[in-house]
Write a protein that holds these residues in place. Structure first.
Motif, short mmCIF file in Angstrom:
data_model
loop_
_atom_site.label_atom_id
_atom_site.label_comp_id
_atom_site.label_asym_id
_atom_site.label_seq_id
_atom_site.Cartn_x
_atom_site.Cartn_y
_atom_site.Cartn_z
N CYS A 1 -3.95 1.89 -3.22
CA CYS A 1 -2.54 2.00 -2.85
C CYS A 1 -1.76 0.75 -3.26
N ALA A 2 -2.33 -0.43 -3.01
CA ALA A 2 -1.67 -1.68 -3.38
C ALA A 2 -1.47 -1.77 -4.89
N LEU A 3 -2.50 -1.40 -5.66
CA LEU A 3 -2.38 -1.42 -7.11
C LEU A 3 -1.30 -0.45 -7.60
N ALA A 4 -1.24 0.73 -6.99
CA ALA A 4 -0.23 1.71 -7.37
C ALA A 4 1.17 1.19 -7.09
N TYR A 5 1.36 0.58 -5.94
CA TYR A 5 2.66 0.00 -5.60
C TYR A 5 3.04 -1.10 -6.60
N TRP A 6 2.07 -1.95 -6.93
CA TRP A 6 2.32 -3.06 -7.85
C TRP A 6 2.69 -2.55 -9.23
N LEU A 7 1.96 -1.55 -9.71
CA LEU A 7 2.26 -0.96 -11.02
C LEU A 7 3.62 -0.26 -11.03
N ALA A 8 4.06 0.20 -9.85
CA ALA A 8 5.35 0.90 -9.76
C ALA A 8 6.52 -0.06 -9.66
N GLY A 9 6.25 -1.37 -9.52
CA GLY A 9 7.35 -2.33 -9.53
C GLY A 9 7.42 -3.28 -8.36
N MET A 10 6.61 -3.10 -7.33
CA MET A 10 6.60 -4.06 -6.22
C MET A 10 5.93 -5.35 -6.65
N ASN A 11 6.35 -6.47 -6.06
CA ASN A 11 5.60 -7.70 -6.29
C ASN A 11 4.33 -7.65 -5.45
N TRP A 12 3.41 -8.58 -5.69
CA TRP A 12 2.11 -8.49 -5.03
C TRP A 12 2.21 -8.58 -3.51
N PHE A 13 3.17 -9.38 -3.02
CA PHE A 13 3.34 -9.54 -1.58
C PHE A 13 3.75 -8.22 -0.93
N ASP A 14 4.75 -7.57 -1.49
CA ASP A 14 5.22 -6.30 -0.94
C ASP A 14 4.19 -5.19 -1.14
N ALA A 15 3.49 -5.22 -2.27
CA ALA A 15 2.50 -4.18 -2.56
C ALA A 15 1.37 -4.21 -1.54
N ILE A 16 0.85 -5.41 -1.27
CA ILE A 16 -0.24 -5.54 -0.29
C ILE A 16 0.26 -5.18 1.11
N GLY A 17 1.41 -5.73 1.46
CA GLY A 17 1.95 -5.47 2.80
C GLY A 17 2.21 -4.00 3.06
N HIS A 18 2.81 -3.32 2.10
CA HIS A 18 3.12 -1.91 2.28
C HIS A 18 1.87 -1.03 2.16
N SER A 19 0.88 -1.46 1.41
CA SER A 19 -0.36 -0.70 1.36
C SER A 19 -1.07 -0.77 2.72
N PHE A 20 -1.00 -1.94 3.37
CA PHE A 20 -1.57 -2.08 4.71
C PHE A 20 -0.96 -1.04 5.65
N ALA A 21 0.37 -0.98 5.66
CA ALA A 21 1.07 -0.10 6.60
C ALA A 21 0.95 1.37 6.20
N THR A 22 0.88 1.65 4.90
CA THR A 22 0.81 3.04 4.45
C THR A 22 -0.53 3.66 4.78
N VAL A 23 -1.61 2.99 4.43
CA VAL A 23 -2.95 3.52 4.68
C VAL A 23 -3.25 3.56 6.19
N ALA A 24 -2.62 2.66 6.95
CA ALA A 24 -2.78 2.67 8.40
C ALA A 24 -1.88 3.71 9.06
N VAL A 25 -1.03 4.37 8.28
CA VAL A 25 -0.03 5.32 8.78
C VAL A 25 0.80 4.64 9.87
N GLY A 26 1.24 3.41 9.53
CA GLY A 26 1.94 2.58 10.51
C GLY A 26 3.45 2.63 10.43
N GLY A 27 4.02 2.20 9.31
CA GLY A 27 5.46 2.27 9.16
C GLY A 27 6.19 0.94 9.15
N PHE A 28 5.50 -0.16 9.50
CA PHE A 28 6.15 -1.47 9.37
C PHE A 28 6.46 -1.74 7.90
N SER A 29 7.54 -2.44 7.67
CA SER A 29 7.91 -2.81 6.29
C SER A 29 8.31 -4.28 6.28
#
Length: 482
Positions: free
Chosen positions: A196-224
């Motif tokens: 998920c983090a790699l997909a976000y990064w390839l789609a244009g997120m920087n590494w910080f946002d990609a990792i952070g949003h992958s954490f919340a996405t796979v956890a089905v959390g919702g924090f951004s």
């Protein structure tokens, strides 16, 4: 019940949790945000407290019973939420009260995603990362992680696993050994996070946002890491990546494991819970999109994008947003919010009552109709080819009944604090379903509601995360009898 064994395990788990303060400390040093001390203090207090619990009881050895598993799970989630709030309390940015800090910590760990914060874009990067990390740890459950990596729990680990894994069929194991089961779940969880983090990064997120949003996405959390959530990126590609992983993470991790082990994608189609889940999501998305265009809310492809995203995000209890669905016309806001009561599949990181329970309730309802027509016939409830025992069926109805009663009680309690009906109703539903966003005064954040209301919602988050009975059983006199 062995108090000394429980304290030893609780101490070990707390020391384990203290290590999670290291990544945000590193982030604080990298970005020079001056907030490393908040996590240093949190780590020190957690280590010292854990050591004080563990060391005097280090020689305590005894097989855990089911009762011990309930106590450890509830104690650890309670303690974890409190100790997880320390960085929020110590940090001067954000400047949170004790109640707000605890609320934010519990909301992260229970993957609820409700926040008391605003101006998230301007918070220190270490705090922004820490919020995402809390959700990732809570998504699969740090207790399951502990069972996987702490051999000191021994054969009693099954009692922790059964109280932590959501769903009515808690006794099924993926592998013969409980530690291997927990490891299998976490391998899948970590692999999904990395992809998920790699997909976000390839789609244009920087590494910080990609990792952070992958954490919340796979956890089905919702924090951004932004107030605007996924809408901040204004990217259809990122939105569809998020939709895909919200759905994947809302499917049973046991089913993912079965597909991986058998190397057969048909396992998904054969699973009745998965079929019902996908059908339910598809119908919800279709109704949402048609309504948005029929009411003139959208006139282009944006309506399709937003309709798909919001329907999936709310129904899976993720809580990300690309549009304010609470402002959508007609029945849409209530319909989407009610979909969160169904929630994700059992054995997933999502919230809600779980798809399998709703499916079983529907099947039992159909059975009762058939009994009225053929009173002398014998009808059984089946999931695929598996016959559901009367014990499981009764447990599902019991869960559903207690769920609704608790909802009403906490709704009345919130109304007593002065909240209006729409805000109180949606806040309880959001917390109990681990959804996050609500309606009315809590559509953006929970910072403005009364202090007492926040503590009630913290309890609701815990009840939702641990599926009610794990906590309620502790209040039964029979539980404490020898």
């Amino acid at each position: 019940m062995s108090v000394f064994v429980i304290l030893r395990i609780l101490g070990l788990l707390l020391v384990l949790f203290s290590l999670t303060m290291v990544p945000p400390m590193v982030i604080a040093q990298i970005f020079h945000d001056g907030n490393w001390h908040a996590f240093g203090v949190g780590m020190a207090i957690s280590v010292v407290t854990g050591a004080l619990l563990y060391w005097p009881n280090r020689h305590a050895r005894r097989e855990l019973r089911t009762r011990d598993g309930f106590i450890i799970t509830v104690l650890f989630w309670s303690v974890l939420g409190l100790f997880g709030s320390i960085p929020f309390i110590v940090s001067s940015d954000p400047d949170l009260t004790f109640t707000d800090a605890v609320f934010e910590s519990f909301s992260g760990l229970t993957t609820t995603g409700a926040t008391v914060l605003s101006g998230i874009d301007h918070l220190p990067d270490s705090i922004r990362f820490y919020r995402q990390q809390l959700q990732w740890l809570g998504g699969m459950g740090i207790v399951v992680l502990a069972v996987a990596i702490l051999p000191t729990l021994g054969i009693g680990g099954m009692q922790l696993y059964r109280t932590e894994i959501p769903g009515p069929l808690k006794d099924s194991k993926l592998t013969p050994r409980i530690t291997e089961t927990a490891k299998a779940l976490w391998y899948i969880y970590v692999i999904l996070t990395v992809i998920c983090a790699l997909a976000y990064w390839l789609a244009g997120m920087n590494w910080f946002d990609a990792i952070g949003h992958s954490f919340a996405t796979v956890a089905v959390g919702g924090f951004s890491t932004y107030d605007a959530s996924i809408a901040h990126f204004d990217s259809a590609t990122i939105e569809m990546i998020c939709v895909f992983f919200m759905i994947v993470s809302s499917v049973s991790f046991g089913l993912h494991f079965a597909v991986w082990r058998e190397r057969r994608l048909l396992q998904y189609i054969r699973d009745p819970e998965f079929r019902f889940f996908v059908t339910f999501l598809g119908a919800l998305v279709a109704i949402t999109i048609v309504t948005l265009f029929a009411t003139g809310t959208y006139h282009d492809a944006t309506g399709i994008r937003h309709g798909i995203f919001e329907a999936v995000s709310v129904a899976t209890t993720s809580g990300f947003s690309v549009a304010d669905f609470t402002l959508w016309p007609g029945v849409l806001p209530i319909m989407l919010f009610m979909a969160a009561f169904v929630g994700a599949c059992s054995g997933s990181a999502g919230g809600g009552m779980k798809v399998i329970r709703i499916l079983l309730i529907l099947k039992q309802g159909i059975r009762e109709v058939h009994r009225l027509i053929h009173p002398n016939a014998v009808f059984v409830v089946k999931l695929g080819k598996m016959r559901i025992s009367e014990g499981v069926a009764e447990a599902v109805w019991g869960f559903f009944s207690v769920y609704l009663m608790l909802f009403v009680v906490m709704l009345l309690a919130l109304l007593a604090t002065g909240l209006d009906q729409v805000t109180a109703w949606s806040a309880v539903g959001s917390a109990l379903n681990n959804l996050g966003p609500g309606l009315g005064a809590v559509s953006t954040d929970y910072g403005g509601i009364p202090t007492v209301a926040k503590w009630i919602l913290v309890l609701a988050m815990m009840l939702g995360r641990l599926e009610i009975f794990t906590i309620l059983v502790l209040f039964s006199p029979a539980f404490w009898r020898r």
